[in-house]
Scaffold this motif. Structure first.
Motif, short mmCIF file in Angstrom:
data_model
loop_
_atom_site.label_atom_id
_atom_site.label_comp_id
_atom_site.label_asym_id
_atom_site.label_seq_id
_atom_site.Cartn_x
_atom_site.Cartn_y
_atom_site.Cartn_z
N THR A 4 52.89 -28.43 15.64
CA THR A 4 52.61 -27.14 16.26
C THR A 4 51.35 -27.29 17.10
OG1 THR A 4 53.58 -25.90 14.42
CG2 THR A 4 52.08 -24.71 15.86
N PRO A 5 51.46 -27.28 18.43
CA PRO A 5 50.28 -27.47 19.28
C PRO A 5 49.34 -26.28 19.18
CG PRO A 5 52.20 -26.95 20.63
CD PRO A 5 52.69 -27.13 19.23
N MET A 6 48.05 -26.57 19.19
CA MET A 6 47.03 -25.53 19.07
C MET A 6 45.91 -25.76 20.07
SD MET A 6 46.75 -25.26 14.91
CE MET A 6 48.18 -24.77 13.92
N THR A 7 45.24 -24.68 20.40
CA THR A 7 44.04 -24.76 21.23
C THR A 7 42.88 -25.28 20.40
OG1 THR A 7 43.48 -22.47 20.72
CG2 THR A 7 44.85 -22.84 22.67
N ASP A 8 41.75 -25.52 21.05
CA ASP A 8 40.60 -26.07 20.34
C ASP A 8 40.11 -25.14 19.23
OD1 ASP A 8 40.68 -28.31 21.90
OD2 ASP A 8 39.07 -27.69 23.25
N ASP A 9 40.35 -23.83 19.38
CA ASP A 9 39.91 -22.90 18.34
C ASP A 9 41.01 -22.59 17.31
OD1 ASP A 9 41.57 -21.34 19.86
OD2 ASP A 9 40.12 -19.72 20.20
N GLY A 10 42.10 -23.38 17.35
CA GLY A 10 43.11 -23.27 16.30
C GLY A 10 44.20 -22.27 16.55
N GLN A 11 44.28 -21.69 17.75
CA GLN A 11 45.35 -20.76 18.06
C GLN A 11 46.60 -21.52 18.53
OE1 GLN A 11 44.88 -17.39 17.40
NE2 GLN A 11 43.04 -18.35 16.53
N VAL A 12 47.78 -21.01 18.19
CA VAL A 12 49.02 -21.67 18.60
C VAL A 12 49.13 -21.64 20.13
CG1 VAL A 12 51.53 -21.68 18.45
CG2 VAL A 12 50.16 -21.08 16.43
N ASN A 13 49.43 -22.79 20.72
CA ASN A 13 49.57 -22.90 22.17
C ASN A 13 51.07 -22.94 22.51
OD1 ASN A 13 49.73 -23.79 24.86
ND2 ASN A 13 47.77 -24.87 24.71
N GLY B 9 54.36 -29.28 11.01
CA GLY B 9 54.07 -28.13 11.85
C GLY B 9 53.01 -27.21 11.28
N GLU B 10 52.29 -27.65 10.25
CA GLU B 10 51.19 -26.91 9.64
C GLU B 10 51.63 -25.58 9.03
OE1 GLU B 10 47.14 -27.59 11.65
OE2 GLU B 10 48.58 -28.30 13.16
N SER B 11 52.76 -25.61 8.37
CA SER B 11 53.26 -24.41 7.70
C SER B 11 52.27 -23.85 6.69
CB SER B 11 54.59 -24.71 7.01
OG SER B 11 54.45 -25.77 6.07
N ALA B 12 51.45 -24.72 6.11
CA ALA B 12 50.53 -24.29 5.06
C ALA B 12 49.44 -23.36 5.57
CB ALA B 12 49.90 -25.50 4.38
N THR B 13 49.13 -23.43 6.88
CA THR B 13 48.03 -22.62 7.39
C THR B 13 48.43 -21.64 8.49
OG1 THR B 13 47.40 -24.50 8.79
CG2 THR B 13 46.18 -24.20 6.74
N LEU B 14 49.70 -21.59 8.86
CA LEU B 14 50.17 -20.53 9.74
C LEU B 14 50.39 -19.26 8.91
CD1 LEU B 14 52.86 -22.27 12.01
CD2 LEU B 14 50.44 -21.87 12.52
N GLY C 71 56.87 -17.07 11.82
CA GLY C 71 58.10 -16.57 12.42
C GLY C 71 58.12 -16.72 13.92
N GLU C 72 56.97 -16.52 14.58
CA GLU C 72 56.91 -16.60 16.03
C GLU C 72 57.13 -18.03 16.53
OE1 GLU C 72 56.48 -15.00 19.95
OE2 GLU C 72 57.07 -14.22 18.00
N VAL C 73 56.56 -19.02 15.85
CA VAL C 73 56.78 -20.41 16.26
C VAL C 73 58.27 -20.76 16.15
CG1 VAL C 73 56.32 -22.84 15.73
CG2 VAL C 73 54.44 -21.18 15.75
N ILE C 74 58.90 -20.36 15.07
CA ILE C 74 60.34 -20.62 14.92
C ILE C 74 61.12 -19.93 16.04
CG2 ILE C 74 62.36 -20.13 13.47
CD1 ILE C 74 60.47 -20.57 11.03
N ARG C 75 60.80 -18.66 16.30
CA ARG C 75 61.50 -17.93 17.37
C ARG C 75 61.33 -18.61 18.72
NH1 ARG C 75 60.08 -13.45 14.29
NH2 ARG C 75 58.01 -13.27 15.24
N LYS C 76 60.13 -19.07 19.01
CA LYS C 76 59.87 -19.69 20.30
C LYS C 76 60.59 -21.03 20.43
CE LYS C 76 57.21 -16.74 22.44
NZ LYS C 76 57.66 -16.10 23.71
N VAL C 77 60.63 -21.82 19.37
CA VAL C 77 61.35 -23.09 19.43
C VAL C 77 62.85 -22.84 19.67
CG1 VAL C 77 62.03 -25.15 18.13
CG2 VAL C 77 59.66 -24.36 18.06
N ARG D 124 44.13 -26.95 12.57
CA ARG D 124 43.58 -25.82 11.83
C ARG D 124 42.95 -26.26 10.52
NH1 ARG D 124 47.01 -20.29 11.86
NH2 ARG D 124 46.55 -20.61 14.08
N LEU D 125 41.76 -25.73 10.26
CA LEU D 125 41.09 -25.99 8.99
C LEU D 125 41.98 -25.59 7.81
CD1 LEU D 125 37.48 -24.71 9.82
CD2 LEU D 125 38.10 -27.06 9.22
#
Length: 292
Positions: free
Chosen positions: A11-20, A46-51, A57-63, A267-268
């Motif tokens: 799951t790609p993310m920005t430097d501040d940890g937001q989904v890109n 895909g970092e399911s543990a921290t989404l 749901g949104e990452v799945i929908r977008k894929v 993501r931390l």
């Protein structure tokens, strides 16, 4: 439908940890262009543990949207709460997922009967296929072949991602597996051995970095072209092993970033790959003839 090289998509993310989501679209196109056979959205890689649930749901929908039915999309919807897994799985089904991948419940250590009832309840709440996922090293919970055999008789439970590296486990599963129940490797370093023992492919971390080679390697293995498969496997072995030099998905996100497909965001509590291991991953990419 569920065989070959299936990528456990980062799951790609920005430097501040937001989904890109722009980078996510690019990753989906990258995999389709390079013959990845199916996509897993929001698995462990895909970092399911921290989404959070909304992001999950949104990452799945977008894929699903980005793939646009060109390749199957398998939604990672596992949880250690049966009710939560049902909720996530039903949402993925409503959004158009082709199947759900459900990891064994982690941390609470259910019995084998508890595992059976957990998966039975989820399968009965769905119409789309269910793929079991056994990864004891992550979950502290091992689903035994006898339990898998019982679950394989449920109509829409169609396969298992098995992360045990012991080929005897694969052989035990292959004793009852059929065309309607597929075994998929959960360990890239032994994926070819799984194919040789009766498996139909792999859900792969390495495929994030070398999708076309992984597709070709598994295709050769399934067709019995062992020499060709082994040649590719040897080129990829550095990636198979060193993409786990730190906890997944830390190294693979670094490698995909090196390909220019996304930033370094993670993501931390995970952090970007430490400097001491970057050369190791770089060398593995070079050994696979991946130029960055």
């Amino acid at each position: 439908m569920f065989q070959g090289s299936i990528v456990a998509l980062v799951t790609p993310m920005t430097d501040d940890g937001q989904v890109n989501y722009d980078s996510l679209r690019g990753l989906v196109e990258f995999h389709i262009e390079n013959q990845t056979d199916a996509l897993v959205a929001v698995g462990t890689t895909g970092e399911s543990a921290t989404l959070n649930h909304k992001e999950h749901g949104e990452v799945i929908r977008k894929v699903i949207e980005f793939a646009n039915k060109r390749v199957p999309v398998i939604a990672g919807t596992g949880s250690n709460s049966t009710a939560e897994a049902i909720e996530l799985s039903q949402q993925a089904q409503a959004d158009g997922a082709d199947a759900c991948l459900l990891v064994t419940p982690y941390y609470n250590k259910p019995t084998q009967e508890g595992l059976y009832q957990h998966y039975k309840a989820i399968a009965e709440a769905l119409e789309i296929p269910v793929i079991l996922y056994n990864v004891p090293g992550r979950t502290a919970c091992d689903m035994l072949p006898e339990t898998v055999k019982r679950l394989s008789t449920i109509k829409n439970i169609v396969g298992i991602k098995e992360a045990w590296t012991d080929t005897q486990r694969i052989k035990d599963l292959a004793c009852f597996a059929s065309d309607d129940f597929v075994i998929l490797s959960g360990d890239d370093a032994t994926a070819l051995d799984v194919v040789y023992a009766g498996g139909k492919g792999t859900i792969s971390v390495t495929a994030n970095v070398a999708p076309k080679m992984m597709h070709e390697m598994i295709a050769h293995g399934l067709a019995g072209r062992k020499a060709e498969a082994e040649e590719l496997n040897q080129k990829l072995m550095g990636l198979h092993k060193n993409l786990f030099v730190e906890s997944n998905p830390i190294p693979v996100k670094y490698a995909v970033h090196k390909l220019g497909l996304m930033g370094e965001g993670i993501r931390l509590p995970l952090l970007p790959l430490s400097e001491e291991h970057r050369g190791t991953v770089d060398k593995a990419m070079q050994q696979a003839d991946i130029n960055v």
